[in-house]
Design an enzyme around this catalytic site. Structure first.
Site, PDB file in Angstrom:
ATOM      1  N   ARG A 248      30.600  46.513  39.863  1.00 50.15           N
ATOM      2  CA  ARG A 248      31.543  46.064  40.904  1.00 50.15           C
ATOM      3  C   ARG A 248      31.616  44.542  40.950  1.00 50.15           C
ATOM      4  O   ARG A 248      32.681  43.968  41.174  1.00 50.15           O
ATOM      5  CB  ARG A 248      31.112  46.613  42.274  1.00 50.15           C
ATOM      6  CG  ARG A 248      31.471  48.085  42.440  1.00 50.15           C
ATOM      7  CD  ARG A 248      30.692  48.746  43.566  1.00 50.15           C
ATOM      8  NE  ARG A 248      30.853  48.075  44.825  1.00 50.15           N
ATOM      9  CZ  ARG A 248      29.946  48.097  45.817  1.00 50.15           C
ATOM     10  NH1 ARG A 248      28.805  48.752  45.660  1.00 50.15           N
ATOM     11  NH2 ARG A 248      30.180  47.483  46.939  1.00 50.15           N
TER      12      ARG A 248
ATOM     13  N   ARG B 275      21.625  48.219  51.674  1.00 50.31           N
ATOM     14  CA  ARG B 275      22.563  48.574  52.757  1.00 50.31           C
ATOM     15  C   ARG B 275      22.435  50.047  53.136  1.00 50.31           C
ATOM     16  O   ARG B 275      22.226  50.916  52.302  1.00 50.31           O
ATOM     17  CB  ARG B 275      23.995  48.305  52.289  1.00 50.31           C
ATOM     18  CG  ARG B 275      25.042  48.845  53.271  1.00 50.31           C
ATOM     19  CD  ARG B 275      26.398  48.278  53.026  1.00 50.31           C
ATOM     20  NE  ARG B 275      26.901  48.558  51.685  1.00 50.31           N
ATOM     21  CZ  ARG B 275      28.017  48.026  51.206  1.00 50.31           C
ATOM     22  NH1 ARG B 275      28.727  47.197  51.934  1.00 50.31           N
ATOM     23  NH2 ARG B 275      28.403  48.323  49.986  1.00 50.31           N
TER      24      ARG B 275
ATOM     25  N   LYS C 188      31.988  41.109  54.233  1.00 54.81           N
ATOM     26  CA  LYS C 188      33.363  41.308  54.722  1.00 54.81           C
ATOM     27  C   LYS C 188      33.390  42.351  55.843  1.00 54.81           C
ATOM     28  O   LYS C 188      34.023  42.168  56.870  1.00 54.81           O
ATOM     29  CB  LYS C 188      34.290  41.774  53.582  1.00 54.81           C
ATOM     30  CG  LYS C 188      34.361  40.821  52.410  1.00 54.81           C
ATOM     31  CD  LYS C 188      35.316  41.309  51.331  1.00 54.81           C
ATOM     32  CE  LYS C 188      34.910  42.606  50.667  1.00 54.81           C
ATOM     33  NZ  LYS C 188      33.643  42.532  49.897  1.00 54.81           N
TER      34      LYS C 188
ATOM     35  N   ARG D 184      25.469  54.300  50.293  1.00 60.04           N
ATOM     36  CA  ARG D 184      26.730  54.560  49.612  1.00 60.04           C
ATOM     37  C   ARG D 184      26.488  54.900  48.157  1.00 60.04           C
ATOM     38  O   ARG D 184      25.657  54.283  47.495  1.00 60.04           O
ATOM     39  CB  ARG D 184      27.619  53.311  49.714  1.00 60.04           C
ATOM     40  CG  ARG D 184      28.678  53.423  50.767  1.00 60.04           C
ATOM     41  CD  ARG D 184      29.355  52.107  51.048  1.00 60.04           C
ATOM     42  NE  ARG D 184      30.012  51.509  49.886  1.00 60.04           N
ATOM     43  CZ  ARG D 184      30.772  50.409  49.959  1.00 60.04           C
ATOM     44  NH1 ARG D 184      30.959  49.806  51.127  1.00 60.04           N
ATOM     45  NH2 ARG D 184      31.328  49.911  48.881  1.00 60.04           N
TER      46      ARG D 184
ATOM     47  N   ARG E 249      43.065  42.716  46.604  1.00 58.71           N
ATOM     48  CA  ARG E 249      41.992  42.599  45.626  1.00 58.71           C
ATOM     49  C   ARG E 249      42.508  42.213  44.261  1.00 58.71           C
ATOM     50  O   ARG E 249      41.726  42.001  43.337  1.00 58.71           O
ATOM     51  CB  ARG E 249      41.349  43.981  45.490  1.00 58.71           C
ATOM     52  CG  ARG E 249      40.088  44.120  46.328  1.00 58.71           C
ATOM     53  CD  ARG E 249      39.090  44.643  45.548  1.00 58.71           C
ATOM     54  NE  ARG E 249      37.938  45.380  45.796  1.00 58.71           N
ATOM     55  CZ  ARG E 249      37.368  45.800  46.854  1.00 58.71           C
ATOM     56  NH1 ARG E 249      37.885  45.636  48.023  1.00 58.71           N
ATOM     57  NH2 ARG E 249      36.257  46.442  46.799  1.00 58.71           N
TER      58      ARG E 249
HETATM   59  P1  AP5 Z   1      28.786  44.218  54.050  1.00 64.11           P
HETATM   60  O1  AP5 Z   1      29.333  43.529  55.266  1.00 64.11           O
HETATM   61  O2  AP5 Z   1      28.781  45.689  54.062  1.00 64.11           O
HETATM   62  O3  AP5 Z   1      29.506  43.627  52.747  1.00 64.11           O
HETATM   63  P2  AP5 Z   1      30.979  43.799  52.188  1.00 64.11           P
HETATM   64  O4  AP5 Z   1      31.463  42.443  51.794  1.00 64.11           O
HETATM   65  O5  AP5 Z   1      31.817  44.587  53.139  1.00 64.11           O
HETATM   66  O6  AP5 Z   1      30.668  44.592  50.854  1.00 64.11           O
HETATM   67  P3  AP5 Z   1      31.299  45.938  50.267  1.00 64.11           P
HETATM   68  O7  AP5 Z   1      30.321  46.477  49.302  1.00 64.11           O
HETATM   69  O8  AP5 Z   1      31.781  46.841  51.354  1.00 64.11           O
HETATM   70  O9  AP5 Z   1      32.504  45.351  49.514  1.00 64.11           O
HETATM   71  P4  AP5 Z   1      33.241  45.996  48.356  1.00 64.11           P
HETATM   72  O10 AP5 Z   1      34.368  45.081  48.281  1.00 64.11           O
HETATM   73  O11 AP5 Z   1      32.498  46.169  47.107  1.00 64.11           O
HETATM   74  O12 AP5 Z   1      33.482  47.519  48.828  1.00 64.11           O
HETATM   75  P5  AP5 Z   1      34.706  48.220  49.536  1.00 64.11           P
HETATM   76  O13 AP5 Z   1      34.188  49.208  50.479  1.00 64.11           O
HETATM   77  O14 AP5 Z   1      35.686  47.212  50.018  1.00 64.11           O
HETATM   78  O15 AP5 Z   1      27.305  43.661  53.808  1.00 64.11           O
HETATM   79  C1  AP5 Z   1      26.516  44.173  52.733  1.00 64.11           C
HETATM   80  C2  AP5 Z   1      25.051  44.326  53.175  1.00 64.11           C
HETATM   81  O16 AP5 Z   1      24.475  43.046  53.406  1.00 64.11           O
HETATM   82  C3  AP5 Z   1      24.879  45.092  54.499  1.00 64.11           C
HETATM   83  O17 AP5 Z   1      23.728  45.870  54.416  1.00 64.11           O
HETATM   84  C4  AP5 Z   1      24.741  43.991  55.570  1.00 64.11           C
HETATM   85  O18 AP5 Z   1      23.952  44.417  56.660  1.00 64.11           O
HETATM   86  C5  AP5 Z   1      24.070  42.872  54.767  1.00 64.11           C
HETATM   87  N1  AP5 Z   1      24.542  41.539  55.145  1.00 64.11           N
HETATM   88  C6  AP5 Z   1      25.831  41.153  55.460  1.00 64.11           C
HETATM   89  N2  AP5 Z   1      25.900  39.830  55.714  1.00 64.11           N
HETATM   90  C7  AP5 Z   1      24.616  39.352  55.546  1.00 64.11           C
HETATM   91  C8  AP5 Z   1      24.045  38.040  55.665  1.00 64.11           C
HETATM   92  N3  AP5 Z   1      24.790  36.968  56.004  1.00 64.11           N
HETATM   93  N4  AP5 Z   1      22.707  37.929  55.412  1.00 64.11           N
HETATM   94  C9  AP5 Z   1      21.938  39.016  55.078  1.00 64.11           C
HETATM   95  N5  AP5 Z   1      22.447  40.277  54.955  1.00 64.11           N
HETATM   96  C10 AP5 Z   1      23.757  40.437  55.181  1.00 64.11           C
HETATM   97  O19 AP5 Z   1      35.375  48.980  48.321  1.00 64.11           O
HETATM   98  C11 AP5 Z   1      34.765  50.093  47.726  1.00 64.11           C
HETATM   99  C12 AP5 Z   1      35.623  50.645  46.616  1.00 64.11           C
HETATM  100  O20 AP5 Z   1      36.905  51.074  47.137  1.00 64.11           O
HETATM  101  C13 AP5 Z   1      35.996  49.668  45.502  1.00 64.11           C
HETATM  102  O21 AP5 Z   1      34.992  49.592  44.525  1.00 64.11           O
HETATM  103  C14 AP5 Z   1      37.287  50.301  44.972  1.00 64.11           C
HETATM  104  O22 AP5 Z   1      37.004  51.421  44.169  1.00 64.11           O
HETATM  105  C15 AP5 Z   1      37.960  50.793  46.228  1.00 64.11           C
HETATM  106  N6  AP5 Z   1      38.833  49.792  46.835  1.00 64.11           N
HETATM  107  C16 AP5 Z   1      38.713  49.260  48.096  1.00 64.11           C
HETATM  108  N7  AP5 Z   1      39.696  48.381  48.341  1.00 64.11           N
HETATM  109  C17 AP5 Z   1      40.468  48.344  47.220  1.00 64.11           C
HETATM  110  C18 AP5 Z   1      41.619  47.619  46.868  1.00 64.11           C
HETATM  111  N8  AP5 Z   1      42.192  46.744  47.710  1.00 64.11           N
HETATM  112  N9  AP5 Z   1      42.136  47.818  45.621  1.00 64.11           N
HETATM  113  C19 AP5 Z   1      41.585  48.696  44.778  1.00 64.11           C
HETATM  114  N10 AP5 Z   1      40.487  49.420  45.050  1.00 64.11           N
HETATM  115  C20 AP5 Z   1      39.930  49.249  46.266  1.00 64.11           C
HETATM  116 MG    MG Z   2      32.666  46.514  53.108  1.00 61.40          MG
END
Ligand code: AP5
Ligand code: MG
Ligand code: ZN
Length: 217
Positions: A171, A127, A13, A160, A88
């Site tokens: 998660r 990552r 994402k 992270r 979410r």
């Molecule tokens: P990356 O693009 O970073 O993946 P992502 O989908 O953004 O994953 P996240 O871990 O950021 O999602 P998340 O939803 O768990 O965390 P968030 O920060 O939103 O890619 C991942 C890795 O793979 C990278 O190293 C990349 O280089 C590699 N990669 C990407 N695409 C690839 C491909 N096609 N092939 C190979 N490699 C690839 O949330 C964190 C925390 O915040 C949550 O746990 C929660 O506590 C809180 N939070 C955030 N939003 C909310 C909400 N709306 N409601 C409640 N709590 C929330």
């Molecule tokens: Mg992300």
């Protein structure tokens, strides 16, 4: 263009969201990034969110909704936005829908990055993120030119806190129980566009841009 990036942790994402924001010239709004920044700066929001992030739990809906709706009222969202990591839960989706409706706007589409959970653990534990600008790398799939340093700004790359394996697995469970229902929610509204996110980064991006170009998203 008002787009949502939907998909499990590690689906891409943030990676695709940043590339799309650059291509479409709209802001990339990632709730996880907003929370991590607040934690780093010890703000009131950061203090509220920190323990949820560390445990891989969702921050309560009221807190998230308030932050996002406030952000969407900033002038740079006039041309649209890419929401990453929000909504979410069904409650968050309803709050967004209501807000957009009041503004006389609607979503363009929801980009679902679909990928088998098996590969996600490896993506997340590998990552690395820039401490300064938030750019995302993967030591194997998207390495920086100089090890440990960001290509964009030269900042230090770190892992992270919630990318440790136990937290990653939790998660993924949280996603299954609380976020997966959004697929149905948006499918019923004819807004869901599914992409195979198991292919390499560039391939996913090209597919999304092609659909956008054909006006099918
Ligand atoms: P990356 O693009 O970073 O993946 P992502 O989908 O953004 O994953 P996240 O871990 O950021 O999602 P998340 O939803 O768990 O965390 P968030 O920060 O939103 O890619 C991942 C890795 O793979 C990278 O190293 C990349 O280089 C590699 N990669 C990407 N695409 C690839 C491909 N096609 N092939 C190979 N490699 C690839 O949330 C964190 C925390 O915040 C949550 O746990 C929660 O506590 C809180 N939070 C955030 N939003 C909310 C909400 N709306 N409601 C409640 N709590 C929330
Ligand atoms: Mg992300
Ligand atoms: Zn950087």
């Amino acid at each position: 263009m008002r787009l949502i990036m939907l998909g499990p942790p590690g689906a891409g994402k943030g990676t695709q969201g940043a590339m799309l924001a650059r291509a479409l010239q709209v802001p990339h709004i990632a709730t996880g990034d907003i929370f991590r920044q607040a934690v780093k700066e010890f703000t009131a929001l950061g203090r509220k969110a920190q323990s949820y992030l560390e445990r891989g739990e969702l921050v309560p809906d009221e807190i998230v909704v308030e932050i996002v709706l406030e952000r969407l009222q900033k002038p740079d969202c006039g041309k649209g936005f890419i929401l990453d990591g929000f909504p979410r839960t069904v409650k968050q989706a309803q709050a967004l829908e209501e807000f957009l409706h009041k503004e006389g706007n609607a979503l363009t589409g929801v980009i679902l990055l679909d990928v088998d959970p098996e590969v996600l653990v490896e993506r997340l534990t590998g990552r690395r993120v820039c401490r300064r600008c938030g750019a995302t790398y993967h030591f194997q799939y998207m390495p920086s030119r100089v090890e440990g340093r960001c290509d964009e700004c030269g900042g230090e790359l770190y892992q992270r806190e919630d990318d440790r394996e136990e937290t990653v697995r939790h998660r993924l469970d949280v996603h299954e129980s609380q976020t997966r229902p959004l697929r149905d929610y948006y499918e019923k509204r004819n807004l869901l566009y599914v992409f195979d996110a198991a292919q390499p980064i560039e391939g996913v991006f090209v597919e999304i841009m092609e659909q956008l170009g054909r006006g099918q998203l």
